[in-house]
Design an enzyme around this catalytic site. Structure first.
Site, mmCIF file in Angstrom:
data_model
loop_
_atom_site.group_PDB
_atom_site.id
_atom_site.type_symbol
_atom_site.label_atom_id
_atom_site.label_comp_id
_atom_site.label_asym_id
_atom_site.label_seq_id
_atom_site.Cartn_x
_atom_site.Cartn_y
_atom_site.Cartn_z
ATOM 1 N N GLN A 1 0.746 -1.299 -0.045
ATOM 2 C CA GLN A 1 -0.187 -0.104 0.031
ATOM 3 C C GLN A 1 0.921 1.269 -0.015
ATOM 4 O O GLN A 1 0.608 1.957 -0.697
ATOM 5 C CB GLN A 1 -0.917 -0.004 1.362
ATOM 6 N N LEU A 2 1.771 1.357 0.705
ATOM 7 C CA LEU A 2 3.016 2.487 1.030
ATOM 8 C C LEU A 2 3.876 2.524 -0.137
ATOM 9 O O LEU A 2 4.047 3.638 -0.893
ATOM 10 C CB LEU A 2 3.347 2.532 2.067
ATOM 11 N N TYR B 1 3.000 -7.713 15.670
ATOM 12 C CA TYR B 1 3.442 -6.474 14.895
ATOM 13 C C TYR B 1 3.792 -5.446 15.976
ATOM 14 O O TYR B 1 5.178 -4.690 15.372
ATOM 15 C CB TYR B 1 2.067 -6.260 14.124
ATOM 16 N N LYS C 1 7.525 -3.706 16.028
ATOM 17 C CA LYS C 1 7.819 -2.534 15.502
ATOM 18 C C LYS C 1 8.687 -1.727 16.636
ATOM 19 O O LYS C 1 9.580 -0.873 16.567
ATOM 20 C CB LYS C 1 6.734 -1.673 15.246
HETATM 21 P P1 NAD Z 1 1.524 -3.896 2.836
HETATM 22 O O1 NAD Z 1 1.130 -5.012 3.608
HETATM 23 O O2 NAD Z 1 0.619 -3.263 1.902
HETATM 24 O O3 NAD Z 1 2.833 -4.030 2.033
HETATM 25 C C1 NAD Z 1 3.949 -5.028 2.497
HETATM 26 C C2 NAD Z 1 4.749 -5.451 1.357
HETATM 27 O O4 NAD Z 1 5.788 -6.390 2.034
HETATM 28 C C3 NAD Z 1 3.853 -6.366 0.665
HETATM 29 O O5 NAD Z 1 4.228 -6.131 -0.894
HETATM 30 C C4 NAD Z 1 4.478 -7.838 0.805
HETATM 31 O O6 NAD Z 1 4.462 -8.456 -0.443
HETATM 32 C C5 NAD Z 1 6.093 -7.424 1.258
HETATM 33 N N1 NAD Z 1 6.507 -8.592 1.826
HETATM 34 C C6 NAD Z 1 6.101 -9.281 3.085
HETATM 35 N N2 NAD Z 1 6.774 -10.133 3.253
HETATM 36 C C7 NAD Z 1 8.044 -10.163 2.452
HETATM 37 C C8 NAD Z 1 9.273 -10.600 2.451
HETATM 38 N N3 NAD Z 1 9.509 -11.496 3.310
HETATM 39 N N4 NAD Z 1 10.257 -10.216 1.684
HETATM 40 C C9 NAD Z 1 9.971 -8.823 0.847
HETATM 41 N N5 NAD Z 1 8.563 -8.484 0.776
HETATM 42 C C10 NAD Z 1 7.810 -8.766 1.878
HETATM 43 O O7 NAD Z 1 2.135 -2.951 3.916
HETATM 44 P P2 NAD Z 1 2.198 -1.285 3.630
HETATM 45 O O8 NAD Z 1 0.681 -0.683 4.292
HETATM 46 O O9 NAD Z 1 2.652 -0.848 2.359
HETATM 47 O O10 NAD Z 1 3.251 -0.921 4.966
HETATM 48 C C11 NAD Z 1 4.575 -0.664 4.399
HETATM 49 C C12 NAD Z 1 5.285 -0.295 5.914
HETATM 50 O O11 NAD Z 1 4.544 0.807 6.526
HETATM 51 C C13 NAD Z 1 5.283 -1.552 6.865
HETATM 52 O O12 NAD Z 1 6.498 -1.500 7.393
HETATM 53 C C14 NAD Z 1 4.257 -1.180 7.719
HETATM 54 O O13 NAD Z 1 4.458 -1.755 8.947
HETATM 55 C C15 NAD Z 1 4.333 0.578 7.800
HETATM 56 N N6 NAD Z 1 2.893 1.055 8.347
HETATM 57 C C16 NAD Z 1 1.881 1.017 7.465
HETATM 58 C C17 NAD Z 1 0.593 1.496 8.076
HETATM 59 C C18 NAD Z 1 -0.472 1.332 7.278
HETATM 60 O O14 NAD Z 1 -1.467 1.824 7.813
HETATM 61 N N7 NAD Z 1 -0.564 0.759 6.076
HETATM 62 C C19 NAD Z 1 0.765 2.044 9.100
HETATM 63 C C20 NAD Z 1 1.778 2.116 10.037
HETATM 64 C C21 NAD Z 1 2.998 1.551 9.797
HETATM 65 N N1 SER Z 2 -2.294 0.323 9.862
HETATM 66 C C1 SER Z 2 -1.390 -0.584 10.487
HETATM 67 C C2 SER Z 2 -2.235 -1.469 10.741
HETATM 68 O O1 SER Z 2 -3.285 -1.562 11.194
HETATM 69 C C3 SER Z 2 -0.856 0.281 11.507
HETATM 70 O O2 SER Z 2 0.547 0.075 11.545
HETATM 71 O O3 SER Z 2 -1.540 -2.759 11.106
#
Ligand code: NAD
Ligand code: SER
Length: 324
Positions: A14-15, A144, A148
């Site tokens: 997503q990010l 999780y 973190k």
């Molecule tokens: P996401 O789950 O959408 O994407 C994570 C990506 O990591 C996926 O494309 C997946 O294929 C990849 N992945 C998983 N295991 C893997 C591995 N072993 N090797 C390589 N790639 C692997 O997550 P996101 O929402 O894009 O989050 C990105 C970062 O931001 C994460 O570290 C998450 O903890 C952090 N974050 C996200 C949110 C949110 O609301 N989306 C909030 C707080 C923090």
């Molecule tokens: N949006 C994320 C979750 O719900 C927070 O890191 O896991």
């Protein structure tokens, strides 16, 4: 900036799918290497350099860092809160071992800067939930959140002991329309928009009055780039910076959506994610980010809602045109 070469882990998430495009715009397509477990299934992200990389494979990571002469790593790959509870040991392994692989390769190959995304999940049920301060009680209850919080402490450790310039933000729940979220507790705030645009009712997995901190993706991208581009001396915290934009509960978001979709119906059937949400803050004090590197969000809940609906409707129309 013109000599920088960037590697992103988890770039198809997503990010990552949006941050990768922002980094390519800034640094040039040839200088940004997107990596993930599987190649992108299309879209703009498929247009630049992509390499398959499991973050648990430290050797392949080192090979790519060497091959592309990487100077910065954005380490996004992780297993999120709800997905992590389904397989806690696997989530711990991916989130911790993957992070060690990134930090170690960065030290060994003299990578100049590393980004580690943290989360509001580092807080727990004993944390003061309103306007949660930077320094407070932290007793996360999900694997999780535990990973973190540990990751944040390791950021500080590698900074202190190996002089690794690693920077980190505690994102709130991220809301976006380009790529669906990957298994978090805040995902309802994205799912709800897809149902509203499809003119279908939405069954929410959190209670109507569950307040959580949230952020629209353009603000998350801005915060990430501002942090990474800030002068070294401005970064006073080497764990995660608190970061805030808006806070709302599902019923308030439904009310916002009804300004544009008056017949939109939402029902509330809480599941295991309710307990996770109840352990997280409702709002965040991000005054340190504001003071140290002048962070300020742009989007309110109403601006975000309008933009989400507008863009999802555009996407829906494009898909319908392809089918005709
Ligand atoms: P996401 O789950 O959408 O994407 C994570 C990506 O990591 C996926 O494309 C997946 O294929 C990849 N992945 C998983 N295991 C893997 C591995 N072993 N090797 C390589 N790639 C692997 O997550 P996101 O929402 O894009 O989050 C990105 C970062 O931001 C994460 O570290 C998450 O903890 C952090 N974050 C996200 C949110 C949110 O609301 N989306 C909030 C707080 C923090
Ligand atoms: N949006 C994320 C979750 O719900 C927070 O890191 O896991």
């Amino acid at each position: 900036m013109h000599n920088d070469r960037i590697l992103i882990t988890g770039a198809c998430g997503q990010l990552g799918s949006e941050l990768t495009l922002a980094l390519r715009n800034l640094y040039g397509e040839a200088n940004v290497v997107a990596t993930d477990l599987t190649p992108p299934k299309g879209g703009e992200i498929a247009e630049g350099i992509f390499e398959k990389l499991d973050i648990l494979d430290g050797e392949q990571m080192a090979t790519l860092v060497r091959k592309y002469k990487i100077t910065q790593i954005y380490h996004l790959a992780a297993i999120l809160s709800a997905a992590g509870e389904k397989n806690p040991k696997m989530a711990w392994k991916v989130n911790m071992d993957g992070t060690f692989n990134v930090f170690d390769v960065a030290v060994e190959q003299k990578v100049e800067k590393v980004y580690f995304p943290s989360s509001i999940a580092v807080f727990g049920p004993n944390t003061p939930p309103n306007y949660t301060p930077q320094y407070t009680i932290m007793n996360p209850r999900t694997v999780y959140g535990i990973s973190k919080l540990a990751g944040e402490r390791w950021c500080k450790y590698y900074f202190d002991n190996y002089q690794l310039d690693v920077r980190s933000l505690r994102y709130p729940g991220l809301i976006s329309y380009k790529t669906p979220p990957g298994g978090g507790t805040t995902d309802y705030a994205v799912d709800i928009f897809y149902k509203a645009v499809a003119k279908q009712p939405y069954q929410c997995f959190l209670k109507a009055d569950t307040y959580l901190p949230m952020m629209y993706m353009p603000d998350a991208i801005k915060a990430t780039l501002d942090l990474m581009h800030a002068d070294f001396d401005k970064i006073k915290l080497r764990g995660g910076y608190n970061l805030a934009a808006m806070s709302f509960c599902p019923s308030e978001l439904a009310t916002e959506i009804r300004h544009y979709e008056p017949d939109f119906q939402v029902s509330y059937v809480p599941d295991f994610r309710q307990k996770i949400a109840d352990s997280w803050p409702q709002s965040i004090d991000d005054s340190k980010a504001r003071a140290d590197w002048q962070w300020k969000p742009d989007y309110t809940i109403s601006m975000m809602t309008q933009d989400m609906l507008h863009n999802l409707k555009l996407l829906q129309n494009q898909q319908e045109e392809v089918l005709v």
